[in-house]
Design an enzyme around this catalytic site. Structure first.
Site, short mmCIF file in Angstrom:
data_model
loop_
_atom_site.label_atom_id
_atom_site.label_comp_id
_atom_site.label_asym_id
_atom_site.label_seq_id
_atom_site.Cartn_x
_atom_site.Cartn_y
_atom_site.Cartn_z
N GLY A 188 -48.19 35.63 11.44
CA GLY A 188 -48.77 35.14 10.19
C GLY A 188 -48.36 33.71 9.89
CB VAL A 210 -44.74 33.20 5.93
CG1 VAL A 210 -43.24 33.13 5.67
CG2 VAL A 210 -45.51 32.80 4.67
CB CYS A 256 -44.59 30.42 -3.21
SG CYS A 256 -46.19 30.99 -3.82
CD GLN A 259 -49.95 29.86 -7.65
OE1 GLN A 259 -49.64 30.24 -8.77
NE2 GLN A 259 -49.95 30.68 -6.60
CB SER A 309 -50.98 27.28 1.95
OG SER A 309 -50.39 26.78 0.76
CG HIS A 353 -48.30 26.58 -4.61
ND1 HIS A 353 -49.40 26.55 -3.81
CD2 HIS A 353 -47.88 27.89 -4.63
CE1 HIS A 353 -49.65 27.76 -3.35
NE2 HIS A 353 -48.73 28.59 -3.83
#
Length: 341
Positions: A10, A12, A129, A156, A159, A242
């Protein structure tokens, strides 16, 4: 250190690979885990090809692992937590699965790093996040005068919804440029040339789950159950990083000069605040960078005890992978002993 990444394929998970390398994290062995679909893929790390193993309930799968960074969704984290931690591995989890559990610390090292040592279940939760980005900037101001309330509007990037969401935004711009109808699958509406005041599901109080994450998590991280928090979270057509507009009410008035000096001295913060020179944080500049950038530091014209800030941070980096790696670094630097070291 013997390290595992769960959810390695993924967005992350891939960022974990980059961050571990950039941070020169001490790794003896690195193992990658994923779904049956991802198993067999190979990723390069420090010149070696590492194959993704299938995540299963084999009780011996995580034997010998010191730290497992997990980013495969809340359901997977809940399902496999016992398997991951059975032999003593510390699970640093990037999902929402355990964040509000009383026996799981929710950690941002610059704010409450010591909480990472209280792990009765061998699980440490990585916050949302948007929360991470905000509390890094709140901490130095709270140290000057306790913060009584926070209002925040987040802007945001795609991503935040993962790699497929980033692909969808990129694709939509191309489709529109060619005169085609943009395909909408990941978001509720077309994101290109638009903003969507809706992230995650709506709850009974008409706030979204994302907004209530900021409400609950900020209180827990800052050890401030009486802190008032109100958030509005908006998806914007930015690929990565963000942004947040934050209004803070403190116990006593804090001047912009005091706040700026505290922020400039704070770990993990870079102040970019020269309005006359048109210097302020922007997601285009913050993408791929480690710090939380703070600017537009000024008095709140509606509140004599108020400050207003503008924050920008990379959601995939500090908002996810980097914060998790920094938790592990904090443990090592402060004497935590693992099986491999």
């Amino acid at each position: 250190m013997n390290v595992a990444i769960v959810g390695a394929s993924g967005a992350v998970g891939q960022e974990f690979l980059r961050v571990l390398d950039q941070q020169n994290f001490p790794i003896t062995t690195l193992r990658l885990f994923g779904s049956k679909r991802s198993a067999g893929r190979k990723y390069s790390y420090r010149g070696k090809e590492i194959m993704v193993e299938e995540l299963t309930h084999d009780p011996e799968l995580f034997r010998g692992v010191d730290i497992a960074f997990t980013s495969a969704g809340a359901g997977t984290s809940r399902e496999f937590a016992d398997d991951i931690t059975r032999h003593g591995a510390i699970m640093i989890d990037n999902s929402s699965a355990f964040r509000m559990d009383a026996d799981v610390p929710l950690v941002v090292p610059e704010v409450n790093g010591q909480d990472a040592f209280d792990t009765p279940r061998n699980i440490i939760a990585n916050p949302n996040c948007t929360t991470i980005i905000m509390v890094v900037a709140l901490k130095p101001i709270n140290d000057i005068s306790p913060i009584k309330s926070v209002h925040v509007a987040s802007y945001q990037a795609a991503s935040g919804a993962g790699a497929t969401a980033m692909d969808e935004l990129f694709t939509q711009y191309g489709q529109i440029a060619r005169g085609e109808q943009p395909v909408v699958e990941k978001f509720a509406y077309q994101l290109a040339y638009n903003v969507i005041p809706h992230i995650d599901v709506f709850l009974d109080n008409d706030y979204t789950k994302e907004e209530m994450k900021m409400y609950h998590e900020t209180k827990k991280i800052m050890h401030a159950p009486d802190l008032d928090v109100s958030a509005t979270c908006v998806r914007v057509p930015v690929m990565r990083a963000h942004s947040e507009a934050v209004w803070i009410h403190t116990e006593r008035p804090v001047s912009p000069e005091e706040a700026r000096a505290a922020l400039e001295a704070a770990p993990g913060v870079v102040v970019v605040d020269e309005p006359a020179a048109k210097r302020y944080p922007m997601p285009l500049d913050a993408a791929g960078q480690d710090p939380v950038y703070v600017g537009r530091i000024r008095r709140d014209t509606a509140d004599p005890n108020g400050l207003t800030l503008w924050l920008v941070g990379d959601q995939i980096k500090k908002g996810a992978a980097l914060n998790a790696v920094q938790i592990a670094q904090y443990l090592i630097a402060n004497g935590k002993k693992f099986g491999g070291c």
